[in-house]
Design a protein around this motif. Structure first.
Motif, short mmCIF file in Angstrom:
data_model
loop_
_atom_site.label_atom_id
_atom_site.label_comp_id
_atom_site.label_asym_id
_atom_site.label_seq_id
_atom_site.Cartn_x
_atom_site.Cartn_y
_atom_site.Cartn_z
N PHE A 182 0.84 -1.19 0.00
CA PHE A 182 0.00 0.00 0.00
C PHE A 182 0.88 1.24 0.00
O PHE A 182 2.02 1.21 0.50
CB PHE A 182 -0.93 0.01 1.22
CG PHE A 182 -1.83 -1.19 1.31
CD1 PHE A 182 -3.02 -1.22 0.60
CD2 PHE A 182 -1.46 -2.29 2.07
CE1 PHE A 182 -3.85 -2.33 0.66
CE2 PHE A 182 -2.28 -3.41 2.14
CZ PHE A 182 -3.47 -3.43 1.43
N GLY A 183 0.37 2.34 -0.56
CA GLY A 183 1.19 3.53 -0.63
C GLY A 183 0.41 4.82 -0.67
O GLY A 183 -0.82 4.84 -0.86
N VAL A 184 1.13 5.92 -0.50
CA VAL A 184 0.59 7.27 -0.65
C VAL A 184 1.59 8.08 -1.46
O VAL A 184 2.80 7.81 -1.44
CB VAL A 184 0.33 7.96 0.71
CG1 VAL A 184 -0.75 7.25 1.48
CG2 VAL A 184 1.62 8.02 1.54
N THR A 185 1.09 9.08 -2.22
CA THR A 185 1.96 9.94 -3.02
C THR A 185 1.56 11.39 -2.83
O THR A 185 0.41 11.70 -2.49
CB THR A 185 1.89 9.60 -4.52
OG1 THR A 185 0.61 10.01 -5.04
CG2 THR A 185 2.06 8.11 -4.77
N GLU A 186 2.50 12.28 -3.07
CA GLU A 186 2.25 13.72 -2.98
C GLU A 186 3.17 14.42 -3.98
O GLU A 186 4.39 14.23 -3.99
CB GLU A 186 2.53 14.23 -1.57
CG GLU A 186 2.59 15.74 -1.43
CD GLU A 186 1.26 16.44 -1.68
OE1 GLU A 186 1.28 17.64 -2.01
OE2 GLU A 186 0.20 15.78 -1.53
N PHE A 187 2.57 15.25 -4.87
CA PHE A 187 3.30 16.02 -5.86
C PHE A 187 2.85 17.48 -5.78
O PHE A 187 1.66 17.74 -5.67
CB PHE A 187 3.03 15.52 -7.28
CG PHE A 187 3.58 14.15 -7.59
CD1 PHE A 187 4.73 14.01 -8.35
CD2 PHE A 187 2.95 13.00 -7.14
CE1 PHE A 187 5.24 12.76 -8.65
CE2 PHE A 187 3.45 11.75 -7.42
CZ PHE A 187 4.60 11.62 -8.19
N TYR A 188 3.80 18.40 -5.87
CA TYR A 188 3.43 19.82 -5.85
C TYR A 188 4.25 20.58 -6.89
O TYR A 188 5.47 20.41 -7.01
CB TYR A 188 3.68 20.45 -4.48
CG TYR A 188 3.41 21.94 -4.48
CD1 TYR A 188 2.10 22.42 -4.40
CD2 TYR A 188 4.46 22.85 -4.61
CE1 TYR A 188 1.85 23.79 -4.44
CE2 TYR A 188 4.21 24.22 -4.65
CZ TYR A 188 2.90 24.68 -4.57
OH TYR A 188 2.64 26.02 -4.62
#
Length: 331
Positions: A182-188
């Motif tokens: 399982f994972g989470v991602t964040e891009f800005y």
């Protein structure tokens, strides 16, 4: 005397055996330790029927090819540094020749947790400036370049010549066991697609990898994976303004999701995936400047002309890729 002779013979035999044993121990030499080589290179290529990025086609729902090259430096088994370059064929309204990605970052691992933190640059060479209606100034009254004045898309959509931008990102994967991840991602990005609007993307991911015995001894592997994400935007600059918002439009935030099944064999992967978003056709047109958009009924506050785009809708993706590393595949 006979007893003494027998005793001497026995002692000689014992002494000879001991000497042979000692010689055997001294003759054995352990193999030298394998030198640790921290360097590795990952590279690969892919062909797909549609290049989709966060639920939005980048290739006008047409086939696309891709390739990447990624040198890596393993500080130790739990810390990797990397840089890379990748490329994909695209079909943008500004007729950019391709998408060229330049990226780099760090991948630390802590037990079952694997992180990936870095910067990703998206370059779109070969673009041409298009401005609707052949106007000489934008909605803020600023003079347009001669190139923009001379180029108008048939449906009067607009797009800058240069839409290159960069993002900073962070990813985290948690490996529950050999089957579940399982994972989470964040891009800005402070300037998404060079529109003047900031962009923020976050998602959750999941992957199930079938046991290696699923297809017997054939060597074929299988997985099922999916992602649910949300993209937020700020307000564009005046180049993309409309009469109601001459200083720029606030692009519509949207949700996107995908789910698919993949089959692996040695260095090959066949991924079959469904992708979709909840963005309306009108807001999709305002965001993409789709050169194929048409109609007049998809009116939204940021899309007053009513053009509708299918670039953000449901689509099926078939992708065949090959991925190798120098350490594992080229020894």
């Amino acid at each position: 005397m006979k007893k003494l002779a027998l005793l001497a013979t026995a002692l000689a035999m014992i002494s000879g055996s001991a000497s042979a044993a000692d010689m055997a121990v001294k003759a054995y030499k352990a193999p030298p330790p394998v030198a640790f080589d921290p360097w590795d290179i990952a590279f690969g290529a892919a062909i797909m029927n549609d290049y989709v990025f966060r639920g939005v086609t980048q290739s006008n729902h047409k086939p696309s090819v891709a390739a990447y090259f990624e040198p890596r430096y393993n500080v130790n088994k739990d810390l990797q540094l990397y840089i890379g370059v990748a490329g994909e064929s695209i079909s943008f309204a500004n007729r950019a020749a391709a998408e060229i990605d330049i990226y780099g970052g760090i991948r630390p691992t802590f037990g079952a947790f694997a992180f990936d933190i870095g910067v990703w640059g998206y370059l779109y060479p070969g673009g041409t400036c298009y401005y609707g209606g052949g106007a000489t100034t934008d909605f803020a009254g600023r003079a347009l370049s001669a190139e923009c004045q001379a180029n108008t898309l048939t449906n009067l959509n607009v797009m800058k010549k240069d839409v290159s931008f960069f993002e900073v990102y962070g990813k985290m994967n948690y490996t529950l066991n050999d089957m579940w991840t399982f994972g989470v991602t964040e891009f800005y990005s402070p300037n998404f697609l060079n529109t003047g609007a900031w962009g923020n993307y976050a998602s959750v991911t999941g992957k199930f990898t079938a046991p290696s015995t699923t297809f017997g001894s054939s060597g074929v592997g299988m997985y099922v994976s999916g992602e649910f994400g949300r993209q937020w935007f700020g307000t564009s600059d005046s180049f993309y303004g409309v009469p109601a918002f001459p200083n720029g439009i606030h692009y519509a935030d949207y949700n996107t999701w995908n789910i698919g099944v993949g089959f692996t064999y040695k260095v090959f992967t066949l991924d079959l995936r469904y992708s979709d978003t909840d963005m309306s056709k009108g807001d999709c047109n305002a965001f993409t400047s789709d050169f194929t958009a048409s109609g007049t009924t998809n009116v939204t506050p940021i899309n007053p002309a009513g053009l509708g785009s299918k670039w953000c809708g449901a689509t099926g993706i078939a992708k065949l890729s090959v991925d190798l590393t120098a350490m594992s595949n080229l020894k």
